[in-house]
Design a protein around this motif. Structure first.
Motif, PDB file in Angstrom:
ATOM      1  N   TRP A 155     -15.529 -24.775  -8.931  1.00  0.00           N
ATOM      2  CA  TRP A 155     -15.652 -24.959 -10.485  1.00  0.00           C
ATOM      3  C   TRP A 155     -14.865 -26.513 -10.383  1.00  0.00           C
ATOM      4  O   TRP A 155     -15.427 -27.169 -11.300  1.00  0.00           O
ATOM      5  N   ASN A 156     -13.494 -27.456  -9.421  1.00  0.00           N
ATOM      6  CA  ASN A 156     -13.665 -28.333  -9.919  1.00  0.00           C
ATOM      7  C   ASN A 156     -14.558 -29.732  -9.694  1.00  0.00           C
ATOM      8  O   ASN A 156     -14.219 -30.573 -10.153  1.00  0.00           O
ATOM      9  N   MET A 161     -20.181 -31.545  -5.166  1.00  0.00           N
ATOM     10  CA  MET A 161     -20.127 -30.077  -4.564  1.00  0.00           C
ATOM     11  C   MET A 161     -21.061 -29.473  -3.607  1.00  0.00           C
ATOM     12  O   MET A 161     -21.345 -30.057  -2.995  1.00  0.00           O
ATOM     13  N   ARG A 179     -25.376 -21.095  -5.309  1.00  0.00           N
ATOM     14  CA  ARG A 179     -24.234 -20.426  -5.962  1.00  0.00           C
ATOM     15  C   ARG A 179     -23.116 -21.115  -6.433  1.00  0.00           C
ATOM     16  O   ARG A 179     -21.844 -21.193  -5.414  1.00  0.00           O
ATOM     17  N   ALA A 181     -19.970 -21.863  -8.521  1.00  0.00           N
ATOM     18  CA  ALA A 181     -18.825 -21.491  -9.368  1.00  0.00           C
ATOM     19  C   ALA A 181     -19.358 -20.474 -11.252  1.00  0.00           C
ATOM     20  O   ALA A 181     -20.155 -21.347 -11.537  1.00  0.00           O
ATOM     21  N   THR A 182     -18.473 -19.900 -11.359  1.00  0.00           N
ATOM     22  CA  THR A 182     -19.218 -18.540 -12.119  1.00  0.00           C
ATOM     23  C   THR A 182     -18.668 -19.523 -13.662  1.00  0.00           C
ATOM     24  O   THR A 182     -19.147 -19.605 -14.959  1.00  0.00           O
ATOM     25  N   GLY A 217     -22.953 -13.792  -1.926  1.00  0.00           N
ATOM     26  CA  GLY A 217     -22.037 -13.956  -0.939  1.00  0.00           C
ATOM     27  C   GLY A 217     -22.731 -13.419   0.473  1.00  0.00           C
ATOM     28  O   GLY A 217     -22.676 -14.065   1.544  1.00  0.00           O
ATOM     29  N   THR A 232     -17.871 -25.082   0.168  1.00  0.00           N
ATOM     30  CA  THR A 232     -16.827 -25.754  -0.631  1.00  0.00           C
ATOM     31  C   THR A 232     -15.655 -24.486  -1.461  1.00  0.00           C
ATOM     32  O   THR A 232     -16.069 -23.875  -2.568  1.00  0.00           O
ATOM     33  N   LEU A 241     -15.463 -15.361   4.533  1.00  0.00           N
ATOM     34  CA  LEU A 241     -17.070 -15.960   4.437  1.00  0.00           C
ATOM     35  C   LEU A 241     -17.978 -16.416   6.085  1.00  0.00           C
ATOM     36  O   LEU A 241     -18.648 -16.332   6.590  1.00  0.00           O
ATOM     37  N   GLU A 255     -15.521 -26.739   3.626  1.00  0.00           N
ATOM     38  CA  GLU A 255     -15.118 -27.442   3.046  1.00  0.00           C
ATOM     39  C   GLU A 255     -14.013 -26.664   2.173  1.00  0.00           C
ATOM     40  O   GLU A 255     -13.997 -26.221   1.205  1.00  0.00           O
ATOM     41  N   PHE A 388      -2.203 -26.842  -6.764  1.00  0.00           N
ATOM     42  CA  PHE A 388      -3.326 -27.491  -7.815  1.00  0.00           C
ATOM     43  C   PHE A 388      -3.587 -27.582  -8.972  1.00  0.00           C
ATOM     44  O   PHE A 388      -3.553 -26.875 -10.074  1.00  0.00           O
ATOM     45  N   LEU A 414      -6.565 -31.792   5.468  1.00  0.00           N
ATOM     46  CA  LEU A 414      -8.075 -32.141   4.742  1.00  0.00           C
ATOM     47  C   LEU A 414      -7.249 -33.192   4.341  1.00  0.00           C
ATOM     48  O   LEU A 414      -7.849 -34.503   5.690  1.00  0.00           O
ATOM     49  N   PHE A 452     -15.932 -37.116   4.840  1.00  0.00           N
ATOM     50  CA  PHE A 452     -15.666 -35.923   4.164  1.00  0.00           C
ATOM     51  C   PHE A 452     -15.273 -34.822   4.728  1.00  0.00           C
ATOM     52  O   PHE A 452     -16.611 -34.582   4.816  1.00  0.00           O
TER      53      PHE A 452
HETATM   54  P1  NAP Z   1     -12.134 -19.855  -4.407  1.00  0.00           P
HETATM   55  O1  NAP Z   1     -12.107 -18.614  -4.585  1.00  0.00           O
HETATM   56  O2  NAP Z   1     -12.641 -19.863  -3.136  1.00  0.00           O
HETATM   57  O3  NAP Z   1     -13.814 -19.379  -5.395  1.00  0.00           O
HETATM   58  C1  NAP Z   1     -14.850 -20.982  -4.489  1.00  0.00           C
HETATM   59  C2  NAP Z   1     -16.157 -20.229  -4.126  1.00  0.00           C
HETATM   60  O4  NAP Z   1     -16.343 -19.284  -3.860  1.00  0.00           O
HETATM   61  C3  NAP Z   1     -16.727 -19.881  -6.460  1.00  0.00           C
HETATM   62  O5  NAP Z   1     -18.111 -20.192  -6.278  1.00  0.00           O
HETATM   63  C4  NAP Z   1     -16.418 -18.486  -6.284  1.00  0.00           C
HETATM   64  O6  NAP Z   1     -16.868 -17.531  -7.142  1.00  0.00           O
HETATM   65  C5  NAP Z   1     -16.921 -18.239  -5.204  1.00  0.00           C
HETATM   66  N1  NAP Z   1     -15.815 -16.524  -3.808  1.00  0.00           N
HETATM   67  C6  NAP Z   1     -15.024 -16.080  -4.484  1.00  0.00           C
HETATM   68  N2  NAP Z   1     -14.588 -14.679  -3.440  1.00  0.00           N
HETATM   69  C7  NAP Z   1     -15.868 -15.174  -2.837  1.00  0.00           C
HETATM   70  C8  NAP Z   1     -16.414 -13.856  -2.290  1.00  0.00           C
HETATM   71  N3  NAP Z   1     -15.638 -12.947  -1.419  1.00  0.00           N
HETATM   72  N4  NAP Z   1     -17.662 -14.458  -1.746  1.00  0.00           N
HETATM   73  C9  NAP Z   1     -18.516 -15.335  -2.209  1.00  0.00           C
HETATM   74  N5  NAP Z   1     -18.233 -16.034  -2.670  1.00  0.00           N
HETATM   75  C10 NAP Z   1     -16.883 -16.132  -3.479  1.00  0.00           C
HETATM   76  O7  NAP Z   1     -11.919 -21.421  -4.677  1.00  0.00           O
HETATM   77  P2  NAP Z   1     -11.614 -21.857  -6.402  1.00  0.00           P
HETATM   78  O8  NAP Z   1     -10.184 -21.924  -6.482  1.00  0.00           O
HETATM   79  O9  NAP Z   1     -12.533 -22.146  -7.221  1.00  0.00           O
HETATM   80  O10 NAP Z   1     -11.428 -23.879  -5.720  1.00  0.00           O
HETATM   81  C11 NAP Z   1     -10.393 -24.361  -5.349  1.00  0.00           C
HETATM   82  C12 NAP Z   1     -10.035 -24.246  -4.285  1.00  0.00           C
HETATM   83  O11 NAP Z   1     -11.384 -25.059  -3.708  1.00  0.00           O
HETATM   84  C13 NAP Z   1      -9.092 -25.348  -3.450  1.00  0.00           C
HETATM   85  O12 NAP Z   1      -7.998 -24.649  -2.242  1.00  0.00           O
HETATM   86  C14 NAP Z   1      -9.254 -26.931  -3.018  1.00  0.00           C
HETATM   87  O13 NAP Z   1      -8.795 -27.230  -2.174  1.00  0.00           O
HETATM   88  C15 NAP Z   1     -10.692 -26.548  -2.785  1.00  0.00           C
HETATM   89  N6  NAP Z   1     -11.762 -27.076  -2.225  1.00  0.00           N
HETATM   90  C16 NAP Z   1     -11.974 -27.807  -0.926  1.00  0.00           C
HETATM   91  C17 NAP Z   1     -13.139 -28.946  -1.401  1.00  0.00           C
HETATM   92  C18 NAP Z   1     -13.106 -29.908   0.011  1.00  0.00           C
HETATM   93  O14 NAP Z   1     -14.567 -30.610   0.353  1.00  0.00           O
HETATM   94  N7  NAP Z   1     -11.961 -29.480   1.461  1.00  0.00           N
HETATM   95  C19 NAP Z   1     -13.409 -29.638  -2.343  1.00  0.00           C
HETATM   96  C20 NAP Z   1     -13.426 -29.190  -3.596  1.00  0.00           C
HETATM   97  C21 NAP Z   1     -12.373 -28.248  -3.249  1.00  0.00           C
HETATM   98  P3  NAP Z   1     -16.152 -17.198  -8.861  1.00  0.00           P
HETATM   99  O15 NAP Z   1     -16.405 -18.788  -9.532  1.00  0.00           O
HETATM  100  O16 NAP Z   1     -17.337 -16.369  -8.953  1.00  0.00           O
HETATM  101  O17 NAP Z   1     -15.004 -17.021  -8.328  1.00  0.00           O
END
Ligand code: NAP
Length: 485
Positions: A155-156, A161, A179, A181-182, A217, A232, A241, A255, A388, A414, A452
């Motif tokens: 979502w960020n 992304m 897909r 983020a929700t 997923g 990501t 995953l 990512e 965060f 990173l 990146f």
């Molecule tokens: P997250 O909880 O891992 O969620 C990311 C995505 O995965 C969302 O679309 C989420 O869906 C989905 N998801 C969650 N659990 C899942 C499962 N069991 N199976 C399939 N999909 C699943 O991360 P977040 O809190 O949204 O995002 C923040 C994180 O992303 C931080 O750790 C940040 O550092 C990382 N990030 C990394 C980068 C990079 O380029 N390295 C860039 C941006 C963010 P829902 O929305 O429905 O929960």
């Protein structure tokens, strides 16, 4: 309600095979600044996710065999439309995600720049001829699109992304299913509307919005029609995953999370270091994967850096991102505010000193004060975890090698940043930091021309740059025999 100029950009159902797919149930999308529902979006099922994958598979042959320059024209159309509708897209993004409007406009331009970049790079997927070991054979290497790419995004950065992945995938000749983020599906659906207007054929770019993250997923990571999975998000979810992808030995790129060090050496330009720290820490209210997470300052410049940095942090304007002159918008949810509050309080209990901020902000239930903690040590929760949120822990150090050892003491790899002017030190430190990206006298490092990505538990693969296409291409070796008579 969203007050955008082109209402066609506000879509509320999944985009599969060139059609908008209704469903029986919906879920709410809320504005995190005021905690009010802004849209109800059709909740896609697992069956719809499968349909999207099958549609992408069907579209793959025609798309992958289309000459690259023709694909480039369509991608260029998409880029142009995104820039034409930058204001509307930014408004949608701010309303569902919270970041200040100026930052949202920046994200649209940043996301679009990857589409522009890869529209060009896609024309340059060169192969090789390799001198053979035998007079009877010729060795030729060609590169081909891997096939259907499935993606899950956070979502960020609700636009960028997706754009960073889709641009490279489509340019390489892959078809794409994402897909989002929700919490932030509207930006993804607006991108789909513009992809259609750009002339990208049905089935090439599909968006599945559904709350069932696990079910969708599972489809994306195990369906036999998916050749590559790209994610990501957090490291914890990424790991699970990767495991799911193992069953079909899918190509994977990740990512994931970060814990970026920001090191200020005693030969740094302190004013510039303060500007860099503000940029890399407080953008998106501290909710980016490359956000500074730990600030290391050499002892002899600790007092002057801390004083100037505190002054700059105290001048940041907090509020609803849609209003003028806001630099810090809301966090994504009240849970996110609770997490940050706990990290701060637990670190204070362990000896950190609150320099400024430290509490939820009066602007609303999703806001947190820009915060600085001093006298932090590496073992405290704010240093060990990805914060965060808008919190800066300051850790002091004596020597260059102390700083490098502490910076590298994390499972993440990173982004890292450091400020120094001595050329020998610049090379030594840049090479010694175990991170995929290093900002040297620079707090904002990401752009379409640069690779990146992270090392260690921050992931694998690169997005953007001349390397970014490789993640979506297979190398094929052709051994041509019967050459000599
Ligand atoms: P997250 O909880 O891992 O969620 C990311 C995505 O995965 C969302 O679309 C989420 O869906 C989905 N998801 C969650 N659990 C899942 C499962 N069991 N199976 C399939 N999909 C699943 O991360 P977040 O809190 O949204 O995002 C923040 C994180 O992303 C931080 O750790 C940040 O550092 C990382 N990030 C990394 C980068 C990079 O380029 N390295 C860039 C941006 C963010 P829902 O929305 O429905 O929960």
């Amino acid at each position: 309600m969203l007050d955008i100029k082109q209402s066609a950009l506000l879509k509320t159902s999944s985009y599969i095979n060139g059609n908008w797919h209704p469903s029986n149930t919906t879920f709410d999308v809320s504005n995190p600044a005021i905690d009010e529902v802004i849209a109800q979006v059709c909740d896609a099922s697992v069956e719809q996710a499968i349909l999207a994958v099958r549609s992408a598979k069907k579209a793959f042959k025609a798309w992958s065999t289309m000459p690259a320059n023709e694909r480039a024209t369509l991608l260029r159309n998409w880029f142009n439309l995104m820039m034409e509708h930058q204001d509307d897209l930014a408004r949608i993004l701010t309303l569902e995600q919270g970041k200040p409007l100026a930052e949202a406009k920046g994200e649209i331009a940043y996301g679009a720049s990857f589409i522009e970049w890869f529209a060009e790079e896609g024309k340059r997927v060169y192969g090789d001829t390799i001198p053979s070991l035998s007079a009877k054979q010729k060795i030729v290497v060609i590169k081909q699109a891997v096939g259907v790419v499935a993606a899950i995004t956070p979502w960020n950065f609700p636009n960028a992304m997706i754009a960073r992945k889709a641009a490279a995938a489509l340019a390489a000749g892959c078809t794409f299913v994402v897909r989002p983020a929700t919490q932030t599906p509207l930006s993804a659906l607006a991108m789909a509307e513009l992809a259609e207007q750009a002339g990208i054929p049905a089935g090439v770019f599909n968006v599945v919005v559904g709350q069932d993250a696990k079910g969708i997923g599972e489809v994306f990571t195990t369906h036999t029609d998916v050749a590559k999975f790209t994610f990501t998000g957090s490291t914890a979810v990424g790991k699970s995953l990767i495991k799911q992808c193992a069953s079909g030995v899918k190509k994977v790129s990740m990512e994931l999370g970060g814990n970026a060090p920001f090191i200020v050496f005693n030969d740094a330009d302190i004013e510039e270091a303060v500007k860099g720290a503000i940029n890399s820490k407080y953008r998106n209210a501290g909710q980016t994967c490359v956000c500074t997470n730990r600030i290391f300052v050499q002892k002899d410049v600790l007092a002057s850096f801390t004083e100037k940095f505190t002054d700059a942090v105290n001048h940041l304007h907090v509020g609803n991102g849609i209003d003028d002159n806001i630099q810090i918008g809301p966090m994504i949810s009240s849970e996110a505010v609770e997490n940050v509050t706990k990290l701060v309080n637990d670190s204070i209990k362990q000896g950190a000193v609150l320099n400024t901020g430290g509490k939820p902000h009066k602007a609303g239930s999703h806001f947190f004060q820009p915060t600085i903690l001093t006298q932090v040590t590496q073992d405290m929760p704010v240093a060990r975890n990805e914060i965060f949120g808008p919190v800066s822990p300051i850790i002091s150090f004596d020597t260059e090698s102390d700083a490098i050892a502490m910076a590298n003491d994390t499972e993440y790899g990173l982004a890292a940043y450091f400020y120094a002017r001595d050329i020998g030190r610049v090379w030594r430190v840049a090479e010694a930091l175990d991170f995929g990206m290093v900002g040297i006298n620079e707090g904002l490092i990401s752009n379409a021309a640069a690779p990146f990505g992270g090392v260690k538990q921050s992931g694998s693969g690169r997005e953007g740059s001349k390397y970014g296409l490789d993640d979506y291409l297979e190398i094929k070796y052709l051994c041509m025999g019967g050459i000599s008579d």
